[in-house]
Design a protein around this motif. Structure first.
Motif, PDB file in Angstrom:
ATOM      1  N   ILE A  52     -15.736  -4.402   0.692  1.00 44.98           N
ATOM      2  CA  ILE A  52     -14.437  -5.367   0.060  1.00 44.98           C
ATOM      3  C   ILE A  52     -14.629  -5.212  -0.923  1.00 44.98           C
ATOM      4  O   ILE A  52     -14.858  -5.422  -2.149  1.00 44.98           O
ATOM      5  CB  ILE A  52     -14.343  -6.567   0.300  1.00 44.98           C
ATOM      6  N   ASP A  68      -8.544  -6.062   0.188  1.00 43.25           N
ATOM      7  CA  ASP A  68      -8.440  -4.754   0.873  1.00 43.25           C
ATOM      8  C   ASP A  68      -8.385  -6.475   2.179  1.00 43.25           C
ATOM      9  O   ASP A  68      -8.980  -6.087   3.876  1.00 43.25           O
ATOM     10  CB  ASP A  68     -10.080  -4.843   1.480  1.00 43.25           C
ATOM     11  N   ASN A  89     -11.423  -3.791  -3.382  1.00 44.27           N
ATOM     12  CA  ASN A  89     -10.045  -5.043  -3.851  1.00 44.27           C
ATOM     13  C   ASN A  89      -9.919  -6.306  -3.035  1.00 44.27           C
ATOM     14  O   ASN A  89      -9.469  -6.574  -2.048  1.00 44.27           O
ATOM     15  CB  ASN A  89      -9.341  -4.133  -4.626  1.00 44.27           C
ATOM     16  N   ASP A 127       0.669  -1.164  -0.240  1.00 40.19           N
ATOM     17  CA  ASP A 127       0.315   0.031  -0.433  1.00 40.19           C
ATOM     18  C   ASP A 127       1.471   1.705  -0.290  1.00 40.19           C
ATOM     19  O   ASP A 127       1.076   1.849   0.837  1.00 40.19           O
ATOM     20  CB  ASP A 127      -1.396   0.160   0.912  1.00 40.19           C
ATOM     21  N   ARG A 184      -6.186  -7.166   4.633  1.00 41.49           N
ATOM     22  CA  ARG A 184      -5.194  -6.219   5.444  1.00 41.49           C
ATOM     23  C   ARG A 184      -6.588  -6.008   6.557  1.00 41.49           C
ATOM     24  O   ARG A 184      -6.162  -5.963   7.990  1.00 41.49           O
ATOM     25  CB  ARG A 184      -4.980  -4.974   4.736  1.00 41.49           C
TER      26      ARG A 184
END
Length: 510
Positions: free
Chosen positions: A355, A360, A357, A234, A363
């Motif tokens: 969600i 996501d 992506n 990220d 993480r």
């Protein structure tokens, strides 16, 4: 360390600033004079020029970073590392523990019959870091100190201090060091990178090419970059000049707060092309807090393999939009295996968070502690479901061997220098592998390690260890430990790369 992880340096931008319109003086000369007053560049020229204005119509002034640089530089350090690399192999007689009918090429039989151990030699490298409190805690990149036998920190005043590694996290490429001094040290604070916008000015401070404290300015070029270096990518993309030796150094905003850790650069030519990457301060804050408290990072784990929901998959699954993640597999014995979650389910939200992506979900899960509960909103066969799952602790089986170890520890944890990852459908797609490919992906190879000297490269597949097929990092780890316990001097692996497969002998040495 001076090694560029992934990617390489960028060229310093040349920036041409249009001169401001000024009145002519009585001196009729054709000379151009540049003045710097209070950080504003004014250019007197005989020819008329245009003005730079902000969105409000006010003249824009180029910033001066002198005050910020002067204030933060004492907290930026040079990190020097020493590593020991062994050359050559080991003397091995015969093929201990291997079946007689093992299909080995002839040169491997010669390899086993005679290899001589070479003498170790030392290599040195350096990177950057920064103090985050007055007691000597220093943040840097994991790849700067990875494999180091000695770490030395040089402060801004020129003094050198031996550092100990408090903890490290290869998934985010962060490490925490500690030095001891008899007085408080200058330090900097982590800021809020979530508020940083594309176009904001930033300042990178570090130790490029071992030259000592250097300051480079630029802007944030993009946010949320995934450079395929790990599961939690990220990155902030910046155009400030980042070079070898800048790794681990801080990225500051104009107020002097750290909003990132300079980590990687992109360069197809080996030169500076204006693309660098920094780990956001939010990630740094969470990871460093865990490293300081526990020496490692504890992450939540669901025990599922996922892949992105493409437009084609969304159409085939009768979804209204291509979002969420598709469950490709449920790991046996994992937290999700005792729930109703199945392969083919599409997870649309977790604990009420959409969600969008496929990264996501990892993480969100990773931020939870083991034992936490998570509610998943799932679509199955066109019908919505809600599944409750108890989050587990992520197993640390992605690495076969950690730091260099002594001979008496070989039976417990032999040192190969391999970093492995399960071959998920998403990794198959990213690597362009066939659906029928099986094995364990080599995510990274430690430089100078037995695996590197045996010729194993990142991106390869390990499909067999000894005579047994493998499909998970844990199986590779168990097979290597078994070979070491049986006093084998080397372990044979079947390695596939570029459509070719060959057997590789990796010495079981410390």
């Amino acid at each position: 360390m001076t090694s560029n992880r992934l990617i390489e340096p960028e060229k310093r931008r040349g920036k041409t600033v249009a001169p401001r319109r000024v009145a002519r003086t009585a001196i009729a000369t054709a000379v151009t004079l540049a003045l710097v007053v209070g950080g504003t560049m004014m250019v007197r020229a005989e020819a008329p020029a245009v003005s730079l204005h902000s969105a409000t119509g006010q003249p824009m002034a180029l910033p001066s970073f002198a005050d910020v640089a002067e204030r933060v530089s004492p907290a930026v350090v040079n990190v020097k590392v020493t590593s020991e690399v062994k050359t050559g192999g080991v003397v091995v007689r015969g093929l201990p523990g291997m079946p007689e009918n093992m299909p080995l090429p002839e040169f491997f039989r010669r390899y086993f019959d005679e290899r001589v151990q070479g003498a170790p030699h030392r290599i040195q490298g350096q990177g950057s870091g920064f103090l985050v409190d007055p007691n000597g805690y220093i943040v840097t990149n994991n790849h700067v100190i990875d494999g180091a036998t000695q770490v030395t920190v040089v402060l801004n005043d020129g003094s050198s201090h031996t550092a100990k590694v408090v903890g490290r996290d290869d998934k985010t490429d962060l490490a925490l060091l500690k030095i001891d001094t008899d007085h408080p040290l200058a330090y900097v604070e982590l800021g809020d990178s979530a508020k940083a916008r594309v176009g904001d000015w930033v300042l990178a401070v570090g130790n490029p090419f071992g030259l000592g404290g250097s300051v480079n300015a630029g802007i944030i070029s993009a946010r949320g970059r995934d450079i395929h270096s790990g599961p939690y990518d990220d990155y902030l993309q910046i155009d400030a000049a980042i070079n070898r030796g800048n790794s681990g150094g801080p990225l500051f905003d104009t107020s002097g707060r750290v909003i990132g850790v300079n980590t990687a650069i992109y360069s197809p030519t080996g030169g500076n092309v204006g693309i660098g990457f920094a780990i956001p301060a939010e990630t740094v804050s969470h990871v460093i807090a865990d490293l300081r408290e526990n020496g490692h990072v504890e992450r939540g784990w669901l025990g599922i393999q996922i892949q992105p929901v493409t437009e084609d998959l969304a159409a085939g699954l009768d979804l209204d939009e291509a979002r969420g993640v598709l469950v490709a597999d449920v790991v046996p014995g994992g937290p999700a295996s005792v729930t109703d979650l199945r392969a083919g389910d599409v997870i649309l939200s977790a604990d009420g968070q959409r969600i969008e992506n496929y990264k996501d979900l990892p993480r969100l899960v990773a931020d939870l502690k083991s034992g936490s509960r998570m509610e998943l909103d799932v679509m199955r066969d066109g019908k919505p479901l809600r599944i409750d799952v108890k989050v587990g602790s992520m197993p640390d089986n992605g690495r076969v061997a950690s730091a260099s170890q002594s001979d008496d520890q070989l039976g417990e944890n032999p040192h190969l220098g391999l970093y492995l990852a399960p071959l998920t459908p998403e990794l198959r797609m990213r690597r362009g592998l066939d659906d029928g490919s099986s094995g364990v992906l080599v995510a990274r190879v430690e430089p100078g390690s037995p695996a590197a000297e045996a010729g194993i490269e990142p991106g390869s597949l390990i499909s067999m260890v000894g005579a047994d097929p493998v499909s998970s990092p844990a199986q590779v780890q168990a097979a290597v430990r078994k070979a070491s316990a049986e006093k084998q001097k080397a372990v044979i692996m079947r390695v596939e790369r570029g459509g070719r497969a060959l057997f590789v002998a990796v010495p079981l040495t410390a």
